[in-house]
Design an enzyme around this catalytic site. Structure first.
Site, PDB file in Angstrom:
ATOM      1  N   LYS A  22       0.833  -1.211   0.000  1.00 54.85           N
ATOM      2  CA  LYS A  22       0.000   0.000   0.000  1.00 54.85           C
ATOM      3  C   LYS A  22       0.864   1.257   0.000  1.00 54.85           C
ATOM      4  O   LYS A  22       0.629   2.175  -0.784  1.00 54.85           O
ATOM      5  CB  LYS A  22      -0.895   0.002   1.251  1.00 54.85           C
ATOM      6  CG  LYS A  22      -1.578   1.323   1.512  1.00 54.85           C
ATOM      7  CD  LYS A  22      -2.453   1.278   2.748  1.00 54.85           C
ATOM      8  CE  LYS A  22      -1.779   1.647   4.034  1.00 54.85           C
ATOM      9  NZ  LYS A  22      -1.507   3.070   4.241  1.00 54.85           N
ATOM     10  N   ASN A  23       1.862   1.294   0.882  1.00 58.89           N
ATOM     11  CA  ASN A  23       2.627   2.536   1.042  1.00 58.89           C
ATOM     12  C   ASN A  23       3.611   2.792  -0.100  1.00 58.89           C
ATOM     13  O   ASN A  23       4.205   3.871  -0.164  1.00 58.89           O
ATOM     14  CB  ASN A  23       3.370   2.541   2.384  1.00 58.89           C
ATOM     15  CG  ASN A  23       2.404   2.768   3.539  1.00 58.89           C
ATOM     16  OD1 ASN A  23       1.214   3.016   3.330  1.00 58.89           O
ATOM     17  ND2 ASN A  23       2.906   2.676   4.763  1.00 58.89           N
ATOM     18  N   ARG A  93      -4.874  10.728   4.427  1.00 51.09           N
ATOM     19  CA  ARG A  93      -3.841  11.763   4.508  1.00 51.09           C
ATOM     20  C   ARG A  93      -2.841  11.682   3.361  1.00 51.09           C
ATOM     21  O   ARG A  93      -2.280  12.698   2.942  1.00 51.09           O
ATOM     22  CB  ARG A  93      -3.081  11.623   5.825  1.00 51.09           C
ATOM     23  CG  ARG A  93      -3.895  11.943   7.044  1.00 51.09           C
ATOM     24  CD  ARG A  93      -3.025  11.774   8.271  1.00 51.09           C
ATOM     25  NE  ARG A  93      -1.730  12.390   8.030  1.00 51.09           N
ATOM     26  CZ  ARG A  93      -1.468  13.677   8.202  1.00 51.09           C
ATOM     27  NH1 ARG A  93      -2.385  14.470   8.655  1.00 51.09           N
ATOM     28  NH2 ARG A  93      -0.260  14.148   7.948  1.00 51.09           N
ATOM     29  N   CYS A 117      -4.611  12.911  13.004  1.00 55.52           N
ATOM     30  CA  CYS A 117      -5.325  11.632  12.962  1.00 55.52           C
ATOM     31  C   CYS A 117      -5.114  10.944  14.292  1.00 55.52           C
ATOM     32  O   CYS A 117      -4.461  11.500  15.182  1.00 55.52           O
ATOM     33  CB  CYS A 117      -4.854  10.783  11.792  1.00 55.52           C
ATOM     34  SG  CYS A 117      -3.194  10.194  12.001  1.00 55.52           S
ATOM     35  N   ARG A 122       0.636  14.889  13.011  1.00 57.26           N
ATOM     36  CA  ARG A 122       1.118  14.627  11.659  1.00 57.26           C
ATOM     37  C   ARG A 122       1.147  15.865  10.756  1.00 57.26           C
ATOM     38  O   ARG A 122       0.393  15.949   9.781  1.00 57.26           O
ATOM     39  CB  ARG A 122       0.289  13.503  11.010  1.00 57.26           C
ATOM     40  CG  ARG A 122       0.391  12.220  11.779  1.00 57.26           C
ATOM     41  CD  ARG A 122      -0.286  11.076  11.113  1.00 57.26           C
ATOM     42  NE  ARG A 122       0.503  10.474  10.061  1.00 57.26           N
ATOM     43  CZ  ARG A 122       0.158   9.352   9.449  1.00 57.26           C
ATOM     44  NH1 ARG A 122      -0.949   8.735   9.765  1.00 57.26           N
ATOM     45  NH2 ARG A 122       0.906   8.853   8.490  1.00 57.26           N
ATOM     46  N   ASP A 307       5.063   1.007  12.032  1.00 60.90           N
ATOM     47  CA  ASP A 307       3.877   0.286  11.551  1.00 60.90           C
ATOM     48  C   ASP A 307       3.826  -1.176  12.011  1.00 60.90           C
ATOM     49  O   ASP A 307       2.854  -1.878  11.728  1.00 60.90           O
ATOM     50  CB  ASP A 307       3.807   0.347  10.011  1.00 60.90           C
ATOM     51  CG  ASP A 307       3.363   1.721   9.517  1.00 60.90           C
ATOM     52  OD1 ASP A 307       2.934   2.543  10.335  1.00 60.90           O
ATOM     53  OD2 ASP A 307       3.440   1.954   8.292  1.00 60.90           O
ATOM     54  N   ARG A 399      -8.423  -0.443   5.132  1.00 61.83           N
ATOM     55  CA  ARG A 399      -7.563   0.534   4.475  1.00 61.83           C
ATOM     56  C   ARG A 399      -6.210  -0.086   4.141  1.00 61.83           C
ATOM     57  O   ARG A 399      -5.529   0.399   3.238  1.00 61.83           O
ATOM     58  CB  ARG A 399      -7.345   1.747   5.380  1.00 61.83           C
ATOM     59  CG  ARG A 399      -8.572   2.627   5.538  1.00 61.83           C
ATOM     60  CD  ARG A 399      -8.213   3.890   6.292  1.00 61.83           C
ATOM     61  NE  ARG A 399      -6.869   4.300   5.906  1.00 61.83           N
ATOM     62  CZ  ARG A 399      -5.941   4.772   6.749  1.00 61.83           C
ATOM     63  NH1 ARG A 399      -6.215   4.928   7.995  1.00 61.83           N
ATOM     64  NH2 ARG A 399      -4.756   5.118   6.304  1.00 61.83           N
TER      65      ARG A 399
HETATM   66  C1  UD1 Z   1       4.340   7.079   6.271  1.00 59.02           C
HETATM   67  C2  UD1 Z   1       3.494   5.844   6.155  1.00 59.02           C
HETATM   68  C3  UD1 Z   1       3.018   5.386   7.538  1.00 59.02           C
HETATM   69  C4  UD1 Z   1       4.206   5.219   8.480  1.00 59.02           C
HETATM   70  C5  UD1 Z   1       5.088   6.470   8.487  1.00 59.02           C
HETATM   71  C6  UD1 Z   1       6.375   6.301   9.288  1.00 59.02           C
HETATM   72  C7  UD1 Z   1       2.494   6.085   3.978  1.00 59.02           C
HETATM   73  C8  UD1 Z   1       1.261   6.348   3.181  1.00 59.02           C
HETATM   74  N1  UD1 Z   1       2.354   6.117   5.319  1.00 59.02           N
HETATM   75  O1  UD1 Z   1       3.523   8.100   6.812  1.00 59.02           O
HETATM   76  O2  UD1 Z   1       2.336   4.148   7.394  1.00 59.02           O
HETATM   77  O3  UD1 Z   1       3.756   4.975   9.799  1.00 59.02           O
HETATM   78  O4  UD1 Z   1       5.454   6.821   7.131  1.00 59.02           O
HETATM   79  O5  UD1 Z   1       7.097   5.206   8.812  1.00 59.02           O
HETATM   80  O6  UD1 Z   1       3.548   5.809   3.443  1.00 59.02           O
HETATM   81  N2  UD1 Z   1       6.599  15.055  10.236  1.00 59.02           N
HETATM   82  C9  UD1 Z   1       6.745  16.404  10.471  1.00 59.02           C
HETATM   83  N3  UD1 Z   1       6.573  17.280   9.423  1.00 59.02           N
HETATM   84  C10 UD1 Z   1       6.286  16.853   8.156  1.00 59.02           C
HETATM   85  C11 UD1 Z   1       6.148  15.470   7.929  1.00 59.02           C
HETATM   86  C12 UD1 Z   1       6.301  14.587   8.989  1.00 59.02           C
HETATM   87  O7  UD1 Z   1       7.014  16.816  11.602  1.00 59.02           O
HETATM   88  O8  UD1 Z   1       6.142  17.684   7.261  1.00 59.02           O
HETATM   89  C13 UD1 Z   1       6.751  14.093  11.365  1.00 59.02           C
HETATM   90  C14 UD1 Z   1       5.464  13.307  11.658  1.00 59.02           C
HETATM   91  O9  UD1 Z   1       4.606  14.009  12.503  1.00 59.02           O
HETATM   92  C15 UD1 Z   1       6.017  12.050  12.299  1.00 59.02           C
HETATM   93  C16 UD1 Z   1       7.350  11.826  11.572  1.00 59.02           C
HETATM   94  O10 UD1 Z   1       7.658  13.088  10.958  1.00 59.02           O
HETATM   95  O11 UD1 Z   1       6.282  12.266  13.666  1.00 59.02           O
HETATM   96  C17 UD1 Z   1       7.308  10.775  10.508  1.00 59.02           C
HETATM   97  O12 UD1 Z   1       6.218  10.996   9.633  1.00 59.02           O
HETATM   98  P1  UD1 Z   1       6.260  10.602   8.090  1.00 59.02           P
HETATM   99  O13 UD1 Z   1       7.451   9.740   7.835  1.00 59.02           O
HETATM  100  O14 UD1 Z   1       6.106  11.828   7.270  1.00 59.02           O
HETATM  101  O15 UD1 Z   1       4.947   9.729   7.963  1.00 59.02           O
HETATM  102  P2  UD1 Z   1       3.975   9.624   6.712  1.00 59.02           P
HETATM  103  O16 UD1 Z   1       4.726   9.831   5.459  1.00 59.02           O
HETATM  104  O17 UD1 Z   1       2.769  10.459   6.990  1.00 59.02           O
END
Ligand code: UD1
Length: 420
Positions: A22-23, A93, A117, A122, A307, A399
């Protein structure tokens, strides 16, 4: 609203084929927006989030043809709209991933601001800062991120403050069509980021360093169509391995890339599983033993995946000994522990750590899923518990897990979906 009824206490045995990731599929589908040509994506999982991304592409004007073999043909020549609406972004998201590709190809994009969420606030500030460094003008108006780069994006040297998977993916996609070279430092090293990079390279992008923390992208004027097969889902694979280990069973997983699961397999061995590996298969045998508790601290890849945290917490609830589970990636991702305690687990929370004292068994109970991986962990708890467990709000699980009840039934689980 659907629920899963589980009668636990049976060891799981059998073999399973792992679905597409999925990711990886979500950013790859968003990445198809980078070309007016036709792309064909294979091995997509049948999941709600994938349908939502397809709906979003359709709403932007993309032509989609789905075949019966989990493939899709995407025609990017007909994009008429660059606005990702609130109605779709609020349900997923990862819709934010269309921002970089739309901006890079059309010089403008509007994406509803994704809210928080269940697992934390996030933010997407690093996605936006990176695009600004590439010359985008970004404002937030009426709940929408409005981004403009009328003369196109330009390459930039960007250091991400935090390792972000989605942020790395958005900037990687945007940079493929930017003028000049972009360097992404402190980039995410997740296999899904590498899969996206390979897809973009198949479209003609010039990328190096994917899988390391520095990715270099030399912008090209246009990308072409291609055929691409999505990598196997390492989190789905890990979830089934934990479910089988927790029940003391034996499984052969096929169509998997074992190196993606290195740290997860190490932890399962530490829990007492016999594991053997082939190039695209993993066999796990618990030989009926009760698992030993394992300590987990989540971290970006190649660290222990957030995850997989909830699933290992479930394993620890019935393990021999005390397991400490520390969540460092998301702020509120131990919530499933309260539901597990309702099933007789002994979990104490101290800050971002769950201290799990293993019990010989859990008792079935009605429980409620709060997010995707938390719901998988409640299913695992239900599979080991005595008596009946009903996991409510399973739209979360749909999902991210394709046909979960069929796959578990094929391993001998007593599980069925209830629709009321
Ligand atoms: C992706 C995965 C999710 C997984 C996560 C971490 C997808 C669709 N989802 O989520 O399943 O749990 O990676 O491996 O691929 N952050 C910031 N600012 C930003 C972006 C992120 O502070 O602009 C922080 C987030 O709050 C979090 C950390 O960075 O604490 C990691 O988040 P991120 O790696 O971005 O997660 P996703 O890409 O949303």
């Amino acid at each position: 609203m659907g629920s899963l009824l589980i009668r636990g206490g049976r060891p799981l045995h059998g073999r399973l084929k792992v679905s597409g990731a999925k990711n990886a599929a979500l950013p790859i589908l968003a990445g198809t927006l980078l070309t007016p040509e036709t792309t064909r994506i294979h091995n997509l999982p049948h999941l709600h989030d994938i349908t939502t991304m397809m709906e979003l592409l359709g709403c932007l004007g993309v032509g989609l043809t789905v075949d019966e073999r989990l493939g899709i043909e995407v025609d990017g020549s007909s994009v008429t709209n660059v606005r990702a609406p609130y109605e779709l972004v609020k349900t997923m998201r990862a819709s934010i991933l269309v921002l970089g590709p739309l901006l890079a190809r059309f010089g403008e994009a509007e994406v509803s601001f994704p809210g928080g969420c269940a697992i934390g606030s996030r933010p997407v500030d690093l996605h936006l800062k990176g695009l600004e460094a590439m010359g985008a003008d970004i404002t937030i108006e009426e709940g929408y991120i409005k981004a403009k780069a009328p003369g196109g994006l330009r390459g930039a040297d960007i250091t991400l403050e935090t390792v972000t998977v989605g942020g790395t993916e958005n900037l990687l996609m945007a940079a493929t069509l930017a003028r000049g070279t972009t360097v992404l430092r402190n980039a995410a090293r997740e296999p899904e980021v590498v899969d996206l990079a390979q897809f973009l390279i198949a479209m003609g992008a010039k990328i190096s360093g994917q899988g390391s923390s520095t990715i270099e992208i030399e912008g090209v004027p246009a990308l072409q169509g291609c055929d691409y097969t999505v990598m196997p889902d390492r989190i789905e694979a890990g979830t089934y391995l934990v479910a089988v280990a927790a029940t003391g069973g034996k499984v052969r997983l096929e169509g998997v890339i074992p190196t993606h699961l290195a740290i997860v397999l190490d932890k399962l061995r530490e829990a007492g599983a016999d594991i053997s590996i082939e190039s695209d298969a993993i066999e796990l045998d618990m030989t009926g033993r009760r698992p030993s508790a394992v300590a987990i601290t989540t971290a970006p890849y190649p660290g222990f995946p957030t995850d997989m945290q909830a699933q290992f917490t479930a394993l620890n609830t019935i393990a021999e000994g005390v397991g400490r589970v520390t969540e460092t990636v998301f702020e509120n991702r131990l919530i499933q522990t309260h539901e597990m305690n309702r099933m007789g687990a002994d979990i104490q929370i101290e800050g971002n750590t769950a201290i799990v004292t293993g019990r010989p068994t859990l008792r079935g109970a009605p429980v409620m899923a709060s997010d995707l991986r938390a719901s998988a962990s409640l299913v695992i708890a239900g599979l080991v518990a005595s008596g009946e467990t009903v996991v409510d709000r399973i739209y979360h699980i749909d999902r991210g897990y394709e046909c979960i009840e069929e796959k578990l039934q094929s391993l001998g689980a007593d599980i069925r979906r209830q629709t009321s």
